[in-house]
Write an enzyme that holds these catalytic residues in place. Sequence first.
Site, PDB file in Angstrom:
ATOM      1  N   LYS A  99      30.754  74.585  42.261  1.00  0.00           N
ATOM      2  CA  LYS A  99      32.078  74.044  41.963  1.00  0.00           C
ATOM      3  C   LYS A  99      33.149  74.927  42.569  1.00  0.00           C
ATOM      4  O   LYS A  99      33.069  76.144  42.446  1.00  0.00           O
ATOM      5  CB  LYS A  99      32.265  73.996  40.442  1.00  0.00           C
ATOM      6  CG  LYS A  99      33.591  73.431  40.012  1.00  0.00           C
ATOM      7  CD  LYS A  99      34.161  74.141  38.785  1.00  0.00           C
ATOM      8  CE  LYS A  99      34.858  75.413  39.142  1.00  0.00           C
ATOM      9  NZ  LYS A  99      35.644  76.017  38.065  1.00  0.00           N
ATOM     10  N   TYR A 134      24.218  78.857  39.522  1.00  0.00           N
ATOM     11  CA  TYR A 134      25.565  78.318  39.353  1.00  0.00           C
ATOM     12  C   TYR A 134      26.542  79.124  40.197  1.00  0.00           C
ATOM     13  O   TYR A 134      26.663  80.337  40.026  1.00  0.00           O
ATOM     14  CB  TYR A 134      26.007  78.369  37.875  1.00  0.00           C
ATOM     15  CG  TYR A 134      27.463  77.989  37.711  1.00  0.00           C
ATOM     16  CD1 TYR A 134      27.900  76.722  38.093  1.00  0.00           C
ATOM     17  CD2 TYR A 134      28.399  78.890  37.210  1.00  0.00           C
ATOM     18  CE1 TYR A 134      29.240  76.369  37.979  1.00  0.00           C
ATOM     19  CE2 TYR A 134      29.739  78.539  37.084  1.00  0.00           C
ATOM     20  CZ  TYR A 134      30.152  77.279  37.479  1.00  0.00           C
ATOM     21  OH  TYR A 134      31.468  76.924  37.372  1.00  0.00           O
ATOM     22  N   ARG A 175      39.434  35.899  28.918  1.00  0.00           N
ATOM     23  CA  ARG A 175      37.980  35.712  28.891  1.00  0.00           C
ATOM     24  C   ARG A 175      37.214  36.976  29.302  1.00  0.00           C
ATOM     25  O   ARG A 175      36.010  37.074  29.096  1.00  0.00           O
ATOM     26  CB  ARG A 175      37.599  34.528  29.799  1.00  0.00           C
ATOM     27  CG  ARG A 175      38.012  33.183  29.229  1.00  0.00           C
ATOM     28  CD  ARG A 175      37.976  32.069  30.276  1.00  0.00           C
ATOM     29  NE  ARG A 175      39.161  32.072  31.140  1.00  0.00           N
ATOM     30  CZ  ARG A 175      39.389  31.184  32.121  1.00  0.00           C
ATOM     31  NH1 ARG A 175      38.503  30.235  32.363  1.00  0.00           N
ATOM     32  NH2 ARG A 175      40.489  31.252  32.851  1.00  0.00           N
ATOM     33  N   GLY A 202      51.561  29.305  33.158  1.00  0.00           N
ATOM     34  CA  GLY A 202      50.709  28.540  34.069  1.00  0.00           C
ATOM     35  C   GLY A 202      50.927  28.920  35.526  1.00  0.00           C
ATOM     36  O   GLY A 202      51.905  29.592  35.873  1.00  0.00           O
ATOM     37  N   THR A 203      49.977  28.464  36.377  1.00  0.00           N
ATOM     38  CA  THR A 203      50.012  28.874  37.795  1.00  0.00           C
ATOM     39  C   THR A 203      51.220  28.283  38.534  1.00  0.00           C
ATOM     40  O   THR A 203      51.762  28.912  39.444  1.00  0.00           O
ATOM     41  CB  THR A 203      48.703  28.476  38.513  1.00  0.00           C
ATOM     42  OG1 THR A 203      48.426  27.086  38.243  1.00  0.00           O
ATOM     43  CG2 THR A 203      47.530  29.296  38.021  1.00  0.00           C
ATOM     44  N   ASP A 249      42.187  36.806  41.221  1.00  0.00           N
ATOM     45  CA  ASP A 249      40.857  36.956  40.601  1.00  0.00           C
ATOM     46  C   ASP A 249      39.750  36.355  41.461  1.00  0.00           C
ATOM     47  O   ASP A 249      38.677  36.031  40.964  1.00  0.00           O
ATOM     48  CB  ASP A 249      40.846  36.352  39.184  1.00  0.00           C
ATOM     49  CG  ASP A 249      41.097  34.849  39.180  1.00  0.00           C
ATOM     50  OD1 ASP A 249      41.454  34.288  40.234  1.00  0.00           O
ATOM     51  OD2 ASP A 249      40.932  34.236  38.096  1.00  0.00           O
TER      52      ASP A 249
HETATM   53  C1  UD1 Z   1      42.623  28.051  38.510  1.00  0.00           C
HETATM   54  C2  UD1 Z   1      43.025  26.629  38.937  1.00  0.00           C
HETATM   55  C3  UD1 Z   1      41.742  25.809  39.129  1.00  0.00           C
HETATM   56  C4  UD1 Z   1      40.848  26.483  40.153  1.00  0.00           C
HETATM   57  C5  UD1 Z   1      40.591  27.938  39.793  1.00  0.00           C
HETATM   58  C6  UD1 Z   1      39.902  28.635  40.954  1.00  0.00           C
HETATM   59  C7  UD1 Z   1      45.179  26.067  37.888  1.00  0.00           C
HETATM   60  C8  UD1 Z   1      45.859  25.406  36.766  1.00  0.00           C
HETATM   61  N1  UD1 Z   1      43.845  26.031  37.891  1.00  0.00           N
HETATM   62  O1  UD1 Z   1      41.969  27.935  37.252  1.00  0.00           O
HETATM   63  O2  UD1 Z   1      42.082  24.502  39.571  1.00  0.00           O
HETATM   64  O3  UD1 Z   1      39.641  25.778  40.264  1.00  0.00           O
HETATM   65  O4  UD1 Z   1      41.807  28.635  39.529  1.00  0.00           O
HETATM   66  O5  UD1 Z   1      39.549  29.939  40.638  1.00  0.00           O
HETATM   67  O6  UD1 Z   1      45.823  26.568  38.779  1.00  0.00           O
HETATM   68  N2  UD1 Z   1      48.195  33.341  36.598  1.00  0.00           N
HETATM   69  C9  UD1 Z   1      49.493  33.806  36.586  1.00  0.00           C
HETATM   70  N3  UD1 Z   1      50.360  33.286  35.674  1.00  0.00           N
HETATM   71  C10 UD1 Z   1      50.022  32.309  34.809  1.00  0.00           C
HETATM   72  C11 UD1 Z   1      48.690  31.841  34.830  1.00  0.00           C
HETATM   73  C12 UD1 Z   1      47.808  32.363  35.755  1.00  0.00           C
HETATM   74  O7  UD1 Z   1      49.860  34.683  37.369  1.00  0.00           O
HETATM   75  O8  UD1 Z   1      50.899  31.890  34.034  1.00  0.00           O
HETATM   76  C13 UD1 Z   1      47.267  33.919  37.581  1.00  0.00           C
HETATM   77  C14 UD1 Z   1      46.107  34.658  36.936  1.00  0.00           C
HETATM   78  O9  UD1 Z   1      46.379  36.037  36.825  1.00  0.00           O
HETATM   79  C15 UD1 Z   1      44.956  34.390  37.892  1.00  0.00           C
HETATM   80  C16 UD1 Z   1      45.338  33.086  38.590  1.00  0.00           C
HETATM   81  O10 UD1 Z   1      46.696  32.864  38.322  1.00  0.00           O
HETATM   82  O11 UD1 Z   1      44.849  35.418  38.866  1.00  0.00           O
HETATM   83  C17 UD1 Z   1      44.524  31.902  38.114  1.00  0.00           C
HETATM   84  O12 UD1 Z   1      44.649  31.765  36.716  1.00  0.00           O
HETATM   85  P1  UD1 Z   1      43.397  31.443  35.803  1.00  0.00           P
HETATM   86  O13 UD1 Z   1      43.862  31.358  34.407  1.00  0.00           O
HETATM   87  O14 UD1 Z   1      42.277  32.341  36.124  1.00  0.00           O
HETATM   88  O15 UD1 Z   1      43.071  29.948  36.316  1.00  0.00           O
HETATM   89  P2  UD1 Z   1      41.676  29.203  36.274  1.00  0.00           P
HETATM   90  O16 UD1 Z   1      41.450  28.646  34.913  1.00  0.00           O
HETATM   91  O17 UD1 Z   1      40.629  30.022  36.857  1.00  0.00           O
HETATM   92 CA    CA Z   2      40.485  32.066  37.537  1.00  0.00          CA
END
Ligand code: UD1
Ligand code: CA
Length: 462
Positions: free
Chosen positions: A351, A366, A16, A78-79, A103
């Site tokens: 410089k 200069y 995004r 995913g997280t 982030d």
């Molecule tokens: C996530 C949470 C959401 C929360 C929000 C807060 C999940 C599924 N959702 O959503 O509940 O409200 O943060 O800011 O956890 N990342 C990885 N590997 C992956 C996916 C993500 O390392 O496979 C890292 C990203 O780099 C990022 C963080 O995890 O720093 C969060 O991922 P992001 O995709 O930003 O999650 P959100 O949609 O913001």
């Molecule tokens: Ca996020």
Amino acid sequence: MSNRYVIILAAGKGTRMKSRLYKVLHPVAGKAMVDHVLTQVEKVQPDLIETVIGNGAEKVKALLGDRTKYALQTEQLGTGHAVLQTEDVLGDKDGITLVATGDTPLFTADTFEKLFDFHEKEGAAATILTAHADNPFGYGRIVRNANGDVEKIVEQKDASRSEQEIQEINTGVLCFDNKLLFEELHKVNNDNAQGEYYLPDVISLLKEEGKKVSAYQMADLSESLGVNDRVALSQAEKIMQRRINEAHMRDGVTIVDSDNTYIDVDVEIGNDTVIEPNVKIFGKTSIGSECVIGSGSRISDSEIQDNVEVISSTIESAVMHKGSNIGPNSHLRPKAEIGRDVHIGNFCEIKNAKIGDRTKVGHLTYVGDATLGTDINVGCGVVFVNYDGVKKWHSNIGDHSFIGSNSNIVAPVEMADHSFIAAGSTITKDIPKHAMAIARERQTNKEDFWNRLPLSNSEDWK
Ligand code: UD1
Ligand code: CA
């Protein structure tokens, strides 16, 4: 107290952001977001910090170095999947694990510490750091049952209409009993709108097994801002800027217009310094006490000592010693070193040059690749001609010398102490002590020149 571990998630691409730069590397107040998170985490002094990297892994590693351990997530599933990558190192440890995301640059060490303490006091299996959001769009929502107990977290894309109304959000920071965390992560599936393994799903799994889940709601939502796009990046910058400026003001710095003053997070400023509106101070800059930094100035990676005045000027990787001043509209470039009580006036560029104490370089000059001694007067429009098209050459100017206006000093030149250059000279040779160099065509007046012009007899010319 139990052992404390922290996992920072930083493997995502940040689609995004629509950027070539990986999301967690985007700077807020001059520091990458993931660095902000790590800096605050470090203050809590956990027993172990592990960062999950994937997209831009090498760049993140290069930035953070050995301040953290790393786990590689080759595919971003995913997280929950991300946290699982740390299992080799963390999986069998007793203790509490706090998971943060790379982030969310605004969290403070104080909040992390409070969450750890609360979780431990509650004796919970998991504790979610939640906040109230006026506009919760994009965040995971905290679903509570009739008794007010947390049931689960539902992501924006999976939320029903009524769930979307919920304004209590998951800040992305959660605490877990470490062993339980990894046990449950193996049970998480990817049966959801994004086809991802969600970390927050651990919450509902723990609940189903009758384990205790707590929530700790923070008072200040602004800390938990998650940066997914440039709009949020700009909001984070604003909040961080306000925080930085307020800290300086509390330390005795006058910031005339805080909304229009931009100071990077690692900048140091002494008390009784006045920062006028529309100033930017970047990187590793330190500014002393009782300075004035005038409107329109831009200072990066520089050392500005006490009682210095900078008026509408740009200063990069340079040093200004006590009592010196510059501007308006001058430019110090890398390796410019301005001595004590030196005056650099307007439209000057310096410089890789050292300017000795009390020397004056007042106007339109200069100075490149030169060492100037003390108490020198440099006239208007002097040029240190340092480049022959191939190589840069260095000149040395002795103490108490005088350089007349509109002179060129064609390097390399050695000018001894107490020597002089007559105005308009082009100097190509060394000048001995007490001498005056004059290097220009002598003036001759062509008498009656006017009478020789073809039109000199016409009426208009008389
Ligand atoms: C996530 C949470 C959401 C929360 C929000 C807060 C999940 C599924 N959702 O959503 O509940 O409200 O943060 O800011 O956890 N990342 C990885 N590997 C992956 C996916 C993500 O390392 O496979 C890292 C990203 O780099 C990022 C963080 O995890 O720093 C969060 O991922 P992001 O995709 O930003 O999650 P959100 O949609 O913001
Ligand atoms: Ca996020």
